[in-house]
Write an enzyme that holds these catalytic residues in place. Structure first.
Site, mmCIF file in Angstrom:
data_model
loop_
_atom_site.group_PDB
_atom_site.id
_atom_site.type_symbol
_atom_site.label_atom_id
_atom_site.label_comp_id
_atom_site.label_asym_id
_atom_site.label_seq_id
_atom_site.Cartn_x
_atom_site.Cartn_y
_atom_site.Cartn_z
ATOM 1 N N ASP A 98 7.742 -4.171 14.754
ATOM 2 C CA ASP A 98 6.376 -4.045 15.234
ATOM 3 C C ASP A 98 6.331 -2.728 15.987
ATOM 4 O O ASP A 98 6.934 -2.600 17.064
ATOM 5 C CB ASP A 98 6.020 -5.214 16.150
ATOM 6 C CG ASP A 98 4.621 -5.115 16.749
ATOM 7 O OD1 ASP A 98 3.980 -4.049 16.607
ATOM 8 O OD2 ASP A 98 4.182 -6.088 17.377
ATOM 9 N N VAL A 99 5.676 -1.714 15.434
ATOM 10 C CA VAL A 99 5.733 -0.376 16.023
ATOM 11 C C VAL A 99 5.118 -0.321 17.417
ATOM 12 O O VAL A 99 5.382 0.622 18.166
ATOM 13 C CB VAL A 99 5.071 0.676 15.108
ATOM 14 C CG1 VAL A 99 5.791 0.772 13.776
ATOM 15 C CG2 VAL A 99 3.579 0.408 14.918
ATOM 16 N N LYS A 156 -6.669 9.122 15.167
ATOM 17 C CA LYS A 156 -5.978 10.049 14.276
ATOM 18 C C LYS A 156 -5.953 11.462 14.852
ATOM 19 O O LYS A 156 -4.991 12.211 14.635
ATOM 20 C CB LYS A 156 -6.612 10.033 12.890
ATOM 21 C CG LYS A 156 -6.306 8.762 12.101
ATOM 22 C CD LYS A 156 -4.812 8.582 11.893
ATOM 23 C CE LYS A 156 -4.481 7.381 11.041
ATOM 24 N NZ LYS A 156 -3.016 7.234 10.804
ATOM 25 N N TYR A 183 -11.632 5.132 14.740
ATOM 26 C CA TYR A 183 -10.413 5.420 13.987
ATOM 27 C C TYR A 183 -10.084 6.904 14.065
ATOM 28 O O TYR A 183 -8.923 7.296 14.260
ATOM 29 C CB TYR A 183 -10.616 4.987 12.538
ATOM 30 C CG TYR A 183 -9.501 5.343 11.586
ATOM 31 C CD1 TYR A 183 -8.315 4.615 11.564
ATOM 32 C CD2 TYR A 183 -9.637 6.397 10.674
ATOM 33 C CE1 TYR A 183 -7.294 4.929 10.677
ATOM 34 C CE2 TYR A 183 -8.625 6.723 9.786
ATOM 35 C CZ TYR A 183 -7.463 5.975 9.791
ATOM 36 O OH TYR A 183 -6.456 6.300 8.909
ATOM 37 N N THR A 205 -6.070 1.749 -1.364
ATOM 38 C CA THR A 205 -5.172 0.696 -0.895
ATOM 39 C C THR A 205 -6.017 -0.441 -0.327
ATOM 40 O O THR A 205 -7.251 -0.354 -0.256
ATOM 41 C CB THR A 205 -4.230 1.222 0.211
ATOM 42 O OG1 THR A 205 -5.014 1.586 1.357
ATOM 43 C CG2 THR A 205 -3.431 2.421 -0.273
ATOM 44 N N GLY A 221 0.788 -1.224 0.000
ATOM 45 C CA GLY A 221 0.000 0.000 0.000
ATOM 46 C C GLY A 221 0.818 1.271 0.000
ATOM 47 O O GLY A 221 1.807 1.430 -0.723
#
Length: 233
Positions: free
Chosen positions: A54-55, A147, A143, A178, A16
């Protein structure tokens, strides 16, 4: 921040938007591009250096920063989306899961790599945010909370790193075509267009960029009366 001869780390770079950031960084003359993913074997783009990250794992991010001491541009692209309302029975769990990646993921990587950027002359962070940072809808409610928090975090990091000359660019955008938006019936930008405009803003030294007309209109509406964010969507 100029891309030519830069050493770039892109999180979530196996597909993506992240993959497109890595591809265009190479096309702009980046000296090296580290493509980070939980499973580095999933990185298929030629010319990049796959790395495991892995963040949500702060210790892993710190260890990677010790290993990649040449990075001067970090693109915080890794993110997840769960189409859940905040009052949905599953809303709280979805919100916690997205906060771990979309907010604490950025924080973990920023804490780890800020000293690296400082040692390399300042460099830059480019954080992928959203039009949902500013407006909410039932489909994107949880979500959007993440953000909005990521936007505030981006502003805080910019302030704290001003003294070391680090550019922090917040990128706000609507739907991108994406895998993440598959099945959503709405106008979408191509990943290529988003990255082109993002890199133009980065090289211009901008602190924030609203990529598309919708996002630009929403940003203007934040100061309207009533604010655009108060209107049910």
């Amino acid at each position: 921040m100029k891309l030519a001869n830069a050493t770039v780390l892109v999180t979530g770079a196996n597909r993506g938007l992240g993959q497109e950031f890595a591809r265009q960084a190479l096309a702009h003359g980046a000296r090296k591009v580290y493509a980070a993913a939980r499973n580095p074997a999933s990185v298929t783009l030629e010319g990049v250096v796959p790395v495991a990250l892995d963040v949500t794992d702060a210790a892993q991010a710190a260890a990677l920063a010790r290993e990649l001491g040449d990075v001067d541009l970090v693109i915080n692209n890794a993110g997840i989306a769960d189409l859940t309302g905040v009052l949905d029975p599953a809303g709280a769990e979805a919100l916690r899961r997205m906060l771990e990646t979309n907010v604490f993921g950025i924080l973990n990587v920023s804490q780890a790599f800020a000293p690296v950027l400082g040692r390399n002359g300042g460099g830059a962070f480019l954080n992928i945010l959203s039009v949902a940072s500013w407006i909410s809808s039932p489909m994107l409610a949880a979500y959007g909370v993440t953000k909005a928090a990521a936007w505030s975090l981006t502003n805080a990091v910019r302030n704290e790193l001003a003294g070391q000359g680090t550019q922090v660019l917040g990128l706000h955008v609507g739907f991108i075509d994406t895998d993440m938006t598959h099945g959503i019936d709405a106008p979408k930008l191509t990943a290529g267009v988003v990255v082109e405009r993002a890199f133009a803003a980065l090289e211009a030294g901008a602190p924030e960029v609203a990529i598309d007309e919708l996002t630009q209109a929403v940003k203007r509406g934040l100061s309207a009366e009533p604010g655009i964010y108060t209107v049910p969507r």
